[in-house]
Design a protein around this motif. Structure first.
Motif, PDB file in Angstrom:
ATOM      1  N   GLN A  25       0.802  -1.212   0.000  1.00 27.22           N
ATOM      2  CA  GLN A  25       0.000   0.000   0.000  1.00 27.22           C
ATOM      3  C   GLN A  25       0.846   1.278   0.000  1.00 27.22           C
ATOM      4  N   GLY A  26       2.153   1.119  -0.146  1.00 20.54           N
ATOM      5  CA  GLY A  26       3.015   2.273  -0.323  1.00 20.54           C
ATOM      6  C   GLY A  26       3.506   2.937   0.945  1.00 20.54           C
ATOM      7  N   GLU A  27       3.207   2.350   2.112  1.00 22.69           N
ATOM      8  CA  GLU A  27       3.685   2.945   3.360  1.00 22.69           C
ATOM      9  C   GLU A  27       5.204   2.838   3.460  1.00 22.69           C
ATOM     10  N   TRP A  28       5.748   1.767   2.919  1.00 26.84           N
ATOM     11  CA  TRP A  28       7.194   1.559   2.894  1.00 26.84           C
ATOM     12  C   TRP A  28       7.613   1.312   1.456  1.00 26.84           C
ATOM     13  N   PRO A  29       7.977   2.347   0.716  1.00 29.60           N
ATOM     14  CA  PRO A  29       8.374   2.191  -0.692  1.00 29.60           C
ATOM     15  C   PRO A  29       9.680   1.405  -0.828  1.00 29.60           C
ATOM     16  N   VAL A  30       9.975   0.995  -2.057  1.00 32.01           N
ATOM     17  CA  VAL A  30      11.232   0.305  -2.335  1.00 32.01           C
ATOM     18  C   VAL A  30      12.398   1.186  -1.897  1.00 32.01           C
ATOM     19  N   GLY A  31      13.351   0.578  -1.199  1.00 29.92           N
ATOM     20  CA  GLY A  31      14.505   1.316  -0.703  1.00 29.92           C
ATOM     21  C   GLY A  31      14.365   1.746   0.738  1.00 29.92           C
ATOM     22  N   THR A  32      13.148   1.632   1.291  1.00 31.81           N
ATOM     23  CA  THR A  32      12.911   2.040   2.674  1.00 31.81           C
ATOM     24  C   THR A  32      13.490   1.017   3.649  1.00 31.81           C
ATOM     25  N   ARG A  33      14.122   1.532   4.690  1.00 30.27           N
ATOM     26  CA  ARG A  33      14.590   0.662   5.771  1.00 30.27           C
ATOM     27  C   ARG A  33      13.442   0.461   6.754  1.00 30.27           C
ATOM     28  N   LEU A  34      13.118  -0.808   7.033  1.00 35.73           N
ATOM     29  CA  LEU A  34      12.022  -1.097   7.958  1.00 35.73           C
ATOM     30  C   LEU A  34      12.420  -0.733   9.392  1.00 35.73           C
ATOM     31  N   PRO A  35      11.434  -0.440  10.232  1.00 37.63           N
ATOM     32  CA  PRO A  35      11.739  -0.241  11.656  1.00 37.63           C
ATOM     33  C   PRO A  35      12.422  -1.479  12.224  1.00 37.63           C
ATOM     34  N   GLY A  36      13.131  -1.327  13.320  1.00 41.31           N
ATOM     35  CA  GLY A  36      13.828  -2.449  13.938  1.00 41.31           C
ATOM     36  C   GLY A  36      12.865  -3.482  14.521  1.00 41.31           C
ATOM     37  N   GLU A  37      13.402  -4.630  14.864  1.00 39.59           N
ATOM     38  CA  GLU A  37      12.575  -5.722  15.398  1.00 39.59           C
ATOM     39  C   GLU A  37      11.808  -5.298  16.640  1.00 39.59           C
ATOM     40  N   ASN A  38      12.471  -4.587  17.527  1.00 39.02           N
ATOM     41  CA  ASN A  38      11.797  -4.168  18.766  1.00 39.02           C
ATOM     42  C   ASN A  38      10.619  -3.257  18.466  1.00 39.02           C
ATOM     43  N   ALA A  39      10.809  -2.305  17.550  1.00 41.97           N
ATOM     44  CA  ALA A  39       9.739  -1.368  17.199  1.00 41.97           C
ATOM     45  C   ALA A  39       8.579  -2.100  16.543  1.00 41.97           C
ATOM     46  N   LEU A  40       8.881  -3.023  15.623  1.00 39.38           N
ATOM     47  CA  LEU A  40       7.819  -3.771  14.955  1.00 39.38           C
ATOM     48  C   LEU A  40       7.076  -4.667  15.941  1.00 39.38           C
ATOM     49  N   ALA A  41       7.828  -5.312  16.835  1.00 39.25           N
ATOM     50  CA  ALA A  41       7.195  -6.190  17.821  1.00 39.25           C
ATOM     51  C   ALA A  41       6.238  -5.397  18.712  1.00 39.25           C
ATOM     52  N   LYS A  42       6.659  -4.208  19.118  1.00 36.64           N
ATOM     53  CA  LYS A  42       5.803  -3.372  19.974  1.00 36.64           C
ATOM     54  C   LYS A  42       4.565  -2.915  19.221  1.00 36.64           C
ATOM     55  N   ALA A  43       4.752  -2.506  17.956  1.00 38.52           N
ATOM     56  CA  ALA A  43       3.622  -2.018  17.162  1.00 38.52           C
ATOM     57  C   ALA A  43       2.606  -3.116  16.884  1.00 38.52           C
ATOM     58  N   LEU A  44       3.091  -4.338  16.663  1.00 39.00           N
ATOM     59  CA  LEU A  44       2.203  -5.457  16.335  1.00 39.00           C
ATOM     60  C   LEU A  44       1.683  -6.185  17.565  1.00 39.00           C
ATOM     61  N   GLY A  45       2.308  -5.931  18.713  1.00 39.79           N
ATOM     62  CA  GLY A  45       1.879  -6.607  19.930  1.00 39.79           C
ATOM     63  C   GLY A  45       2.292  -8.061  19.983  1.00 39.79           C
ATOM     64  N   VAL A  46       3.483  -8.362  19.414  1.00 40.72           N
ATOM     65  CA  VAL A  46       3.988  -9.737  19.401  1.00 40.72           C
ATOM     66  C   VAL A  46       5.429  -9.744  19.876  1.00 40.72           C
ATOM     67  N   GLY A  47       6.024 -10.938  19.953  1.00 38.37           N
ATOM     68  CA  GLY A  47       7.408 -11.053  20.351  1.00 38.37           C
ATOM     69  C   GLY A  47       8.356 -10.872  19.181  1.00 38.37           C
ATOM     70  N   ARG A  48       9.633 -10.685  19.484  1.00 39.02           N
ATOM     71  CA  ARG A  48      10.627 -10.495  18.438  1.00 39.02           C
ATOM     72  C   ARG A  48      10.760 -11.724  17.551  1.00 39.02           C
ATOM     73  N   SER A  49      10.587 -12.917  18.127  1.00 35.06           N
ATOM     74  CA  SER A  49      10.712 -14.131  17.318  1.00 35.06           C
ATOM     75  C   SER A  49       9.632 -14.188  16.243  1.00 35.06           C
ATOM     76  N   THR A  50       8.419 -13.705  16.574  1.00 36.52           N
ATOM     77  CA  THR A  50       7.338 -13.672  15.581  1.00 36.52           C
ATOM     78  C   THR A  50       7.683 -12.689  14.467  1.00 36.52           C
ATOM     79  N   VAL A  51       8.257 -11.546  14.833  1.00 33.34           N
ATOM     80  CA  VAL A  51       8.672 -10.566  13.828  1.00 33.34           C
ATOM     81  C   VAL A  51       9.735 -11.166  12.912  1.00 33.34           C
ATOM     82  N   ARG A  52      10.697 -11.891  13.494  1.00 26.33           N
ATOM     83  CA  ARG A  52      11.745 -12.511  12.682  1.00 26.33           C
ATOM     84  C   ARG A  52      11.148 -13.480  11.671  1.00 26.33           C
ATOM     85  N   GLU A  53      10.181 -14.293  12.135  1.00 29.28           N
ATOM     86  CA  GLU A  53       9.536 -15.249  11.233  1.00 29.28           C
ATOM     87  C   GLU A  53       8.831 -14.515  10.088  1.00 29.28           C
TER      88      GLU A  53
END
Length: 234
Positions: A25-53
């Motif tokens: 949906q264009g929130e993260w265009p090509v070339g964008t660096r994704l947020p770190g594992e900790n940030a994604l885990a917090k935003a999604l409400g899951v653990g870091r291992s789930t983010v890694r998967e």
């Protein structure tokens, strides 16, 4: 678009789909660096291992790429027609419990065959791999996992079936990263630097003695125990 917390199950699949939507949906265009594992885990409400998967699944789909020391970057969107998925890519995006179930089936039968077919050369390789696993336990988690996989590869090789060996060779790279995460997730080396040594020594002994029932049973019990932990952590 806010990520939003996920429902309890299945977390990996939901996390993958949420992150995929951010990309498509264009929130993260090509070339964008994704947020770190900790940030994604917090935003999604899951653990870091789930983010890694989830990130592995997206990498397998060709949408993101991890760059050592830099992070994970978007390299493509899902807008174009996607090529047929390779076996290696399928393994990379598979749930760890599914991977482990297949591993258990393949390796348990390989151990049975190895007990009936092992040669002196096979036994020398198994004894050397067992010693190398013990030495690997003195290193970090990656070194320990590499030594553990090498021992299991030696068991498969002793089965004397080149198709099984080829299958394991393709299977092992996808398994390696999951096992390193697993050692951390379950804290397997917090109290013992060389977990499973006695079990692996008994496995090698059973193969040496030509006892396929014992060899298959030892390996299945070990892998089933880990699989039980994995199901409990999902």
């Amino acid at each position: 678009m806010p990520l939003g917390s996920l429902r309890p199950s299945p977390l990996v699949e939901q996390a993958t789909e949420h992150l995929r939507e951010q990309i498509t949906q264009g929130e993260w265009p090509v070339g964008t660096r994704l947020p770190g594992e900790n940030a994604l885990a917090k935003a999604l409400g899951v653990g870091r291992s789930t983010v890694r998967e989830a990130l592995r699944a997206l990498a397998g789909a060709g949408l993101v790429q991890a760059r050592q020391g830099s992070g994970v970057f978007v390299i493509a969107t899902a807008g174009a027609a996607e090529p047929a998925e390779s076996w290696a890519a399928r393994l990379r995006r598979a749930a760890i419990t599914d991977v482990y179930e297949v591993r258990m089936i393949v390796e348990t039968q390989a151990a049975v065959l190895a007990a009936g077919r092992r040669t002196e050369e096979d036994m020398a390789a198994l004894e050397a791999a067992l010693e190398a696993r013990e030495r690997g336990a003195e290193g970090d988690d990656a070194a320990f996992v590499d030594a553990d996989i090498a021992l299991h590869a030696a068991v498969v090789a002793a089965a004397g079936n080149p198709v099984l060996s080829d299958l394991f060779a393709e299977f092992a790279p996808a398994l390696r990263g999951r096992l390193i995460d697993l050692v951390e997730l379950l804290g397997l080396r917090e109290h013992h630097r060389n977990p499973g040594h006695d079990t692996h020594a008994a496995l090698v002994a059973a193969i040496r003695e030509g006892d396929g029932t014992a060899a298959g049973g030892i390996l299945q019990a070990e892998l089933e125990q880990t699989l039980t932990h994995l199901h409990a952590k999902r």
